[in-house]
Design a protein around this motif. Sequence first.
Motif, mmCIF file in Angstrom:
data_model
loop_
_atom_site.group_PDB
_atom_site.id
_atom_site.type_symbol
_atom_site.label_atom_id
_atom_site.label_comp_id
_atom_site.label_asym_id
_atom_site.label_seq_id
_atom_site.Cartn_x
_atom_site.Cartn_y
_atom_site.Cartn_z
ATOM 1 N N CYS A 344 0.847 -1.191 0.000
ATOM 2 C CA CYS A 344 0.000 0.000 0.000
ATOM 3 C C CYS A 344 0.882 1.241 0.000
ATOM 4 C CB CYS A 344 -0.894 -0.009 1.237
ATOM 5 S SG CYS A 344 -2.419 0.856 0.978
ATOM 6 N N GLY A 345 0.601 2.155 -0.925
ATOM 7 C CA GLY A 345 1.348 3.402 -0.991
ATOM 8 C C GLY A 345 0.802 4.425 -0.006
ATOM 9 N N MET A 346 0.573 5.630 -0.464
ATOM 10 C CA MET A 346 0.036 6.697 0.383
ATOM 11 C C MET A 346 -1.365 6.341 0.885
ATOM 12 S SD MET A 346 2.094 9.371 0.723
ATOM 13 C CE MET A 346 1.105 10.847 0.861
ATOM 14 N N ARG A 347 -1.580 6.637 2.147
ATOM 15 C CA ARG A 347 -2.901 6.386 2.741
ATOM 16 C C ARG A 347 -3.522 7.733 3.091
ATOM 17 N NH1 ARG A 347 -2.596 0.844 6.254
ATOM 18 N NH2 ARG A 347 -1.008 -0.196 5.014
ATOM 19 N N ALA A 407 -16.898 15.612 -2.156
ATOM 20 C CA ALA A 407 -16.497 15.280 -3.525
ATOM 21 C C ALA A 407 -15.145 15.898 -3.860
ATOM 22 C CB ALA A 407 -17.563 15.755 -4.516
ATOM 23 N N GLY A 408 -14.949 17.157 -3.465
ATOM 24 C CA GLY A 408 -13.673 17.809 -3.724
ATOM 25 C C GLY A 408 -12.535 17.130 -2.984
ATOM 26 N N ALA A 409 -12.802 16.709 -1.751
ATOM 27 C CA ALA A 409 -11.786 16.003 -0.975
ATOM 28 C C ALA A 409 -11.414 14.688 -1.635
ATOM 29 C CB ALA A 409 -12.293 15.764 0.444
ATOM 30 N N LEU A 410 -12.393 13.975 -2.166
ATOM 31 C CA LEU A 410 -12.118 12.696 -2.816
ATOM 32 C C LEU A 410 -11.329 12.894 -4.104
ATOM 33 C CD1 LEU A 410 -15.485 10.913 -2.082
ATOM 34 C CD2 LEU A 410 -13.227 10.023 -1.489
ATOM 35 N N ASP A 411 -11.658 13.923 -4.860
ATOM 36 C CA ASP A 411 -10.878 14.216 -6.070
ATOM 37 C C ASP A 411 -9.409 14.423 -5.711
ATOM 38 O OD1 ASP A 411 -13.014 14.086 -7.839
ATOM 39 O OD2 ASP A 411 -13.475 16.226 -7.685
ATOM 40 N N GLU A 412 -9.167 15.210 -4.663
ATOM 41 C CA GLU A 412 -7.803 15.492 -4.246
ATOM 42 C C GLU A 412 -7.131 14.246 -3.682
ATOM 43 O OE1 GLU A 412 -5.330 18.594 -1.354
ATOM 44 O OE2 GLU A 412 -7.478 18.888 -1.701
ATOM 45 N N ALA A 413 -7.887 13.468 -2.904
ATOM 46 C CA ALA A 413 -7.327 12.274 -2.274
ATOM 47 C C ALA A 413 -6.861 11.250 -3.299
ATOM 48 C CB ALA A 413 -8.360 11.652 -1.339
ATOM 49 N N VAL A 414 -7.646 11.064 -4.346
ATOM 50 C CA VAL A 414 -7.293 10.093 -5.387
ATOM 51 C C VAL A 414 -5.988 10.500 -6.081
ATOM 52 C CG1 VAL A 414 -8.000 9.246 -7.660
ATOM 53 C CG2 VAL A 414 -9.613 9.197 -5.763
ATOM 54 N N LYS A 415 -5.826 11.798 -6.314
ATOM 55 C CA LYS A 415 -4.587 12.280 -6.937
ATOM 56 C C LYS A 415 -3.398 12.063 -6.011
ATOM 57 C CE LYS A 415 -6.951 15.842 -9.644
ATOM 58 N NZ LYS A 415 -7.173 17.312 -9.797
ATOM 59 N N LEU A 416 -3.575 12.347 -4.740
ATOM 60 C CA LEU A 416 -2.495 12.187 -3.775
ATOM 61 C C LEU A 416 -2.096 10.722 -3.592
ATOM 62 C CD1 LEU A 416 -3.703 14.688 -1.016
ATOM 63 C CD2 LEU A 416 -1.637 14.926 -2.407
ATOM 64 N N ALA A 417 -3.094 9.848 -3.608
ATOM 65 C CA ALA A 417 -2.842 8.431 -3.324
ATOM 66 C C ALA A 417 -2.105 7.733 -4.458
ATOM 67 C CB ALA A 417 -4.154 7.714 -3.024
ATOM 68 N N GLY A 418 -2.386 8.141 -5.695
ATOM 69 C CA GLY A 418 -1.803 7.420 -6.820
ATOM 70 C C GLY A 418 -2.442 6.044 -6.969
ATOM 71 N N ASP A 420 -1.392 3.059 -6.437
ATOM 72 C CA ASP A 420 -1.116 2.005 -5.453
ATOM 73 C C ASP A 420 -1.475 2.430 -4.039
ATOM 74 O OD1 ASP A 420 0.840 3.893 -5.164
ATOM 75 O OD2 ASP A 420 2.472 2.454 -4.863
ATOM 76 N N GLY A 421 -2.212 3.525 -3.882
ATOM 77 C CA GLY A 421 -2.548 4.037 -2.559
ATOM 78 C C GLY A 421 -3.903 3.582 -2.061
ATOM 79 N N LEU A 422 -4.282 4.146 -0.917
ATOM 80 C CA LEU A 422 -5.560 3.815 -0.274
ATOM 81 C C LEU A 422 -6.231 5.104 0.174
ATOM 82 C CD1 LEU A 422 -7.538 1.735 1.152
ATOM 83 C CD2 LEU A 422 -6.128 2.074 3.194
ATOM 84 N N VAL A 423 -7.500 5.233 -0.135
ATOM 85 C CA VAL A 423 -8.314 6.366 0.317
ATOM 86 C C VAL A 423 -9.466 5.810 1.135
ATOM 87 C CG1 VAL A 423 -9.798 8.287 -0.377
ATOM 88 C CG2 VAL A 423 -7.733 7.766 -1.699
ATOM 89 N N CYS A 424 -9.713 6.397 2.286
ATOM 90 C CA CYS A 424 -10.860 6.001 3.108
ATOM 91 C C CYS A 424 -11.674 7.246 3.419
ATOM 92 C CB CYS A 424 -10.410 5.333 4.403
ATOM 93 S SG CYS A 424 -11.778 4.866 5.494
ATOM 94 N N ALA A 425 -12.957 7.228 3.076
ATOM 95 C CA ALA A 425 -13.875 8.336 3.367
ATOM 96 C C ALA A 425 -14.843 7.894 4.443
ATOM 97 C CB ALA A 425 -14.637 8.761 2.114
ATOM 98 N N THR A 426 -14.889 8.623 5.549
ATOM 99 C CA THR A 426 -15.697 8.177 6.674
ATOM 100 C C THR A 426 -16.061 9.353 7.585
ATOM 101 O OG1 THR A 426 -15.839 6.482 8.396
ATOM 102 C CG2 THR A 426 -13.738 7.646 8.190
ATOM 103 N N GLY A 427 -16.645 9.045 8.729
ATOM 104 C CA GLY A 427 -17.008 10.046 9.728
ATOM 105 C C GLY A 427 -18.492 10.153 9.958
ATOM 106 N N SER A 428 -19.286 9.787 8.951
ATOM 107 C CA SER A 428 -20.747 9.762 9.097
ATOM 108 C C SER A 428 -21.334 9.071 7.879
ATOM 109 C CB SER A 428 -21.325 11.175 9.222
ATOM 110 O OG SER A 428 -21.382 11.816 7.962
ATOM 111 N N LEU A 429 -22.576 8.626 7.996
ATOM 112 C CA LEU A 429 -23.252 8.040 6.843
ATOM 113 C C LEU A 429 -23.509 9.083 5.771
ATOM 114 C CD1 LEU A 429 -25.798 5.551 8.454
ATOM 115 C CD2 LEU A 429 -23.838 5.000 7.017
ATOM 116 N N PHE A 430 -23.585 10.349 6.167
ATOM 117 C CA PHE A 430 -23.800 11.404 5.188
ATOM 118 C C PHE A 430 -22.560 11.563 4.308
ATOM 119 C CE2 PHE A 430 -26.035 12.577 9.192
ATOM 120 C CZ PHE A 430 -27.290 12.141 8.777
#
Length: 444
Positions: A344-347, A407-418, A420-430
């Motif tokens: 796993c690369g960037m998390r 949505a903006g955070a996810l766009d940025e996260a995917v670019k940062l992760a590359g 081979d990375g991992l992105v996790c979006a959480t904190g609430s069902l919303f």
Amino acid sequence: MDKYQAALDFLYSFTDYETQHQPCSPVNYDLRRMYELLSRLGDPQLEYRTVHIAGTKGKGSTSAMTASVLGVAGFRVALYTSPHLVDIRERFSVDGHLISRGELSELAARLKPEVEAVNAASNYGKLTTFEVLTALGFLHFAEKRADFAVIEVGLGGRLDATNVIRPEACAITTLGLDHTDVLGDTLDKIAAEKAGIVKTGVPVTSAQQPPEAAEVIAAACANLGAPLVRVGHEITYASAGQRKGWQVLDIKGQLGKYHLEIPLLGRFQQENAAVAVGVLESLVGRGFDIPVAAMTKGFASVRWPGRFQQIREKPDVIIDGAHNPQAAGELALALADFTTGRSCGMRILVIGASSDKNVSGVAYSLAALFDIVLAARSRHPRALPAEDLALEFRRLGKELRVTESVAGALDEAVKLAGKDGLVCATGSLFVAGEALEWARMTTE
């Protein structure tokens, strides 16, 4: 304005305790107005068998598992859950099919004069959005001639709008300190509210609970002569491994042993599955035909979006609704399982939270797992400002960025992760719901 939008405007025109919490007292939650409304509608909630499921976490997953097995066993099964992730229609399904826009519009129009009559009299206060939605669900299930309806409690249990049914079986999933402003600030107080769904002689299945909560549930069942089945005692389970997107587990119940595969990740789903087995065995004990084969197939075909769900690969993007420290701890374990054996690369963590949550506890549980944290604010009215959330992670020394939207955070996260990375979006069902919207938009 079209009929569907008019229906939504009507349903959201009342006090909405999902967006503004109020203390759990008869002043705010009076079941008598629900009984009054349902009586005017012909008591649709009594036209089918029901299962009632409460808890702090896992009650939605447990409800979905129970409904899936009942459907495979040949019953026409309705499922009522809350909140929704993307579309309000997710709350009402029959045999896996969401209520249509036309059906919702027609039922809202039928409800309107009855709701207005109850509110005009205001004998027991005015109806809330959740109460009207619950009545709409009960009416829809009756119209669809459901054999069973699996009903997830909205909040608490004792005074929840759903607590007007006469269930065949009840369940209380894992309890924790959540909604303390509404339900009380100790586990025994919260357990007392949840145990308010217990009915005389109706079997109850409980997840493994902290001792103070377990004592309250046991006492409530003893007082009402309700047979109590406890995971960890009468029901046990053990993991049998996992394969991509699936968990395999063995559950030993009171009536048999079950080798199950479930398409839901996260160790916490094993406990939920054990609770669901307890509920289903209780129904078998009351004379309902639920073969072992239906158990196996029903668990294998369950669908429950937004709970440790992988929505993209390269990079891997996981979404989850963890909204309190306990759930965040379970998410941490699930992420550890998910990444075992993977390079796993960037998390990257994308996180948003509701303003009434213990965000410092959530931050403590998750911060060490990620290289970068992106704080976001969901569109929900109770959402905590991203900068306030960011402070909790900065205190823990994390590299952090504040973003305008999920949505903006996810766009940025995917670019940062590359790739081979991992992105996790959480904190609430919303947050999970908005992440699902993002996934659909980015793959179309």
